[in-house]
Motif scaffolding. Structure first.
Motif, PDB file in Angstrom:
ATOM      1  N   HIS A   1       0.801  -1.213   0.000  1.00 57.58           N
ATOM      2  CA  HIS A   1       0.000   0.000   0.000  1.00 57.58           C
ATOM      3  C   HIS A   1       0.845   1.278   0.000  1.00 57.58           C
ATOM      4  N   PRO A   2       1.723   1.469  -0.960  1.00 57.17           N
ATOM      5  CA  PRO A   2       2.488   2.705  -0.994  1.00 57.17           C
ATOM      6  C   PRO A   2       1.563   3.876  -1.325  1.00 57.17           C
ATOM      7  N   SER A   3       1.779   4.990  -0.664  1.00 51.55           N
ATOM      8  CA  SER A   3       0.942   6.156  -0.918  1.00 51.55           C
ATOM      9  C   SER A   3       1.439   6.907  -2.139  1.00 51.55           C
ATOM     10  N   ARG A   4       0.549   7.676  -2.731  1.00 52.14           N
ATOM     11  CA  ARG A   4       0.940   8.489  -3.880  1.00 52.14           C
ATOM     12  C   ARG A   4       2.037   9.463  -3.478  1.00 52.14           C
ATOM     13  N   ARG A   5       1.897  10.077  -2.297  1.00 52.73           N
ATOM     14  CA  ARG A   5       2.907  11.021  -1.841  1.00 52.73           C
ATOM     15  C   ARG A   5       4.258  10.349  -1.690  1.00 52.73           C
TER      16      ARG A   5
ATOM     17  N   ALA B   1      14.590  11.156  -6.577  1.00 54.30           N
ATOM     18  CA  ALA B   1      15.893  10.507  -6.524  1.00 54.30           C
ATOM     19  C   ALA B   1      15.912   9.223  -7.319  1.00 54.30           C
ATOM     20  N   LEU B   2      15.097   8.245  -6.909  1.00 58.74           N
ATOM     21  CA  LEU B   2      15.131   6.937  -7.549  1.00 58.74           C
ATOM     22  C   LEU B   2      14.758   7.019  -9.013  1.00 58.74           C
ATOM     23  N   PHE B   3      13.770   7.842  -9.348  1.00 57.39           N
ATOM     24  CA  PHE B   3      13.312   7.914 -10.715  1.00 57.39           C
ATOM     25  C   PHE B   3      13.974   9.045 -11.490  1.00 57.39           C
TER      26      PHE B   3
ATOM     27  N   ASP C   1      -3.548  10.048 -13.438  1.00 57.46           N
ATOM     28  CA  ASP C   1      -2.515  10.719 -12.644  1.00 57.46           C
ATOM     29  C   ASP C   1      -1.210  10.712 -13.432  1.00 57.46           C
ATOM     30  N   PRO C   2      -1.053  11.646 -14.370  1.00 49.26           N
ATOM     31  CA  PRO C   2       0.139  11.645 -15.235  1.00 49.26           C
ATOM     32  C   PRO C   2       1.456  11.734 -14.470  1.00 49.26           C
ATOM     33  N   ALA C   3       1.474  12.490 -13.357  1.00 48.72           N
ATOM     34  CA  ALA C   3       2.727  12.624 -12.615  1.00 48.72           C
ATOM     35  C   ALA C   3       3.146  11.287 -12.016  1.00 48.72           C
ATOM     36  N   LEU C   4       2.200  10.589 -11.430  1.00 45.16           N
ATOM     37  CA  LEU C   4       2.506   9.291 -10.852  1.00 45.16           C
ATOM     38  C   LEU C   4       2.860   8.289 -11.946  1.00 45.16           C
TER      39      LEU C   4
END
Length: 408
Positions: free
Chosen positions: A11-15, A23-25, A209-212
């Protein structure tokens, strides 16, 4: 700094995901034309931190020292018989669990620095690790690590990618914390989702959600490269330490990848049942040798310009203790390997193991400062001046000259 949150956590949150994206991306933001400046070496530096204090007298045994065997009944290595040590130079011999390192040493692509330590002379793991990774004169300075400051000090050259480094593991090691950007990667702790599921989730995010969606797409690209394939499928992944090393090596080997990386391996505290040619330490060293093998194989196209430095916070006592182990000590070994390394030798101002020669009557006395070794690598690989190294990377070391001649 990077947030090394596991991408496969429940359950990772969008935030959380978007926070990690910086960093990772950030990988996809690196220009795909990243190359070294004309005429410059396109060097790679990987630092492996062994946490827990490696027993340098067992990893690289001074068989030529007359006091060695008597100090270590039950764990001393021998020149002959089952589990014989691997000869290096007639005086020192390598633990038999390190055949890959022995092969690289014979090919003059690996060397040992013996009787070395940081400037720290106490025996606390936590403080010793802080000093080792921060590069500061003493403990308590944890705002940044010396490898991060090295990245920040690199000169901007023509066509060179943004100054960045790779931190391997769920939590970024202190050695890489600081102002310079850090890419984070760790193998997932849960089984990976299928490619089809990943595509479907990506399509859902693209619609709402284009940013995500952009962050997820970049993360999938990084993970695919670390696996050695594409998002459409790749070779079966290795597990354990070797899988960790293979993934890191693929990222470092990429044309547009980070040139500097660090990973920390835990579990080197051998107070009891350390073992000699076989046993607990032998198992740890065998895993480390697998890391060496993975880096050498995956980084083969970049091997000629690669150096891997292996360090630990301090050594262990010269004498075996009552539980057939060793306690916290001082002097130890560092390993250096890679095609860029001027290898085939043991660098040691050997202090001896006689009672009067031991540090405080119990430890191998350090005669080489690890910071001088790291400074020598940074100078030879990346052209950093002694003034920059003493001011920005290892503060307060103006009087500590870099060890020269480590690199071909």
């Amino acid at each position: 700094m990077s947030d090394h949150a596991d991408l496969c956590e429940t359950h990772p949150s969008r935030r959380r995901i978007l926070g990690t994206a910086g960093a990772l991306f950030a990988w996809s933001a690196i220009p795909r034309t990243a190359t070294a400046a004309p005429g410059a070496r396109d060097a790679r530096l990987v630092v492996v931190v062994l946490r827990g204090a490696l027993d340098g007298l067992s990893a690289v045994a001074p068989l030529g020292d007359p006091a060695y065997a008597d100090l270590r009944p039950g764990i001393a290595l021998t020149r002959d018989g089952p589990g014989a040590a691997l000869p290096l130079d007639g005086f020192f011999a390598l633990h038999p669990a390190l055949p890959t390192f022995a092969r690289l040493y014979a090919a003059r692509q690996a060397l040992v620095v013996h009787a070395c330590a940081t400037g720290y002379r106490e025996r606390s793991h936590f403080d010793g690790q802080d000093v080792l990774e921060s590069g500061q004169p003493g403990p308590g300075h944890t705002a940044s690590g010396w490898l991060n400051r090295l990245v920040a000090a690199l000169p901007a050259g023509e066509g060179i990618a943004p100054r960045t480094a790779l931190g391997v593991g769920v939590v970024p090691p202190l050695i890489l914390r600081g102002p310079a950007p850090v890419l984070g990667w760790a193998p997932p702790r849960m089984p990976r989702a299928s490619d089809e599921l990943a595509r479907r989730v990506l399509a859902l995010y693209e619609a709402g959600d284009p940013a995500l969606a952009a962050s997820l797409a970049r993360g999938l690209d990084v993970d695919a490269l670390a696996k050695g394939g594409s998002k459409e499928g790749g070779p079966k992944e290795a597990g354990g330490l070797r899988g960790l090393a293979e993934g890191a090596a693929r990222l470092v080997a990429a044309d547009d990848g980070p040139r500097i990386a660090a990973l920390a391996l835990d579990g080197w505290d051998t107070h009891a049942n350390e073992g000699g040619a076989t046993g607990r330490l032998a198992g740890l060293l065998g895993g480390l040798d697998g890391v060496f093998s993975a880096f050498a194989e995956v980084l083969a196209p970049r091997w000629a310009d690669t150096a891997i430095l292996v360090v630990t916070e301090f050594g262990r006592t010269a004498r075996v203790n009552g539980t057939t182990g060793t306690d916290h000590g001082t002097g130890t070994v560092a390993f250096l390997l890679g095609g860029a390394v001027r290898g085939g030798r043991v660098l040691a101002d050997w202090p001896g193991l006689a009672p009067a020669q031991l540090h405080q009557g119990r430890d191998l006395a350090p005669t080489t400062d690890l910071r001088a070794v790291a400074k020598g690598l940074a100078a030879d690989l990346f052209g950093l001046s002694p003034a920059v190294l003493a001011r920005s990377v290892f503060p307060g070391t103006e009087a500590l000259r870099p060890v020269g001649g480590l690199v071909v």
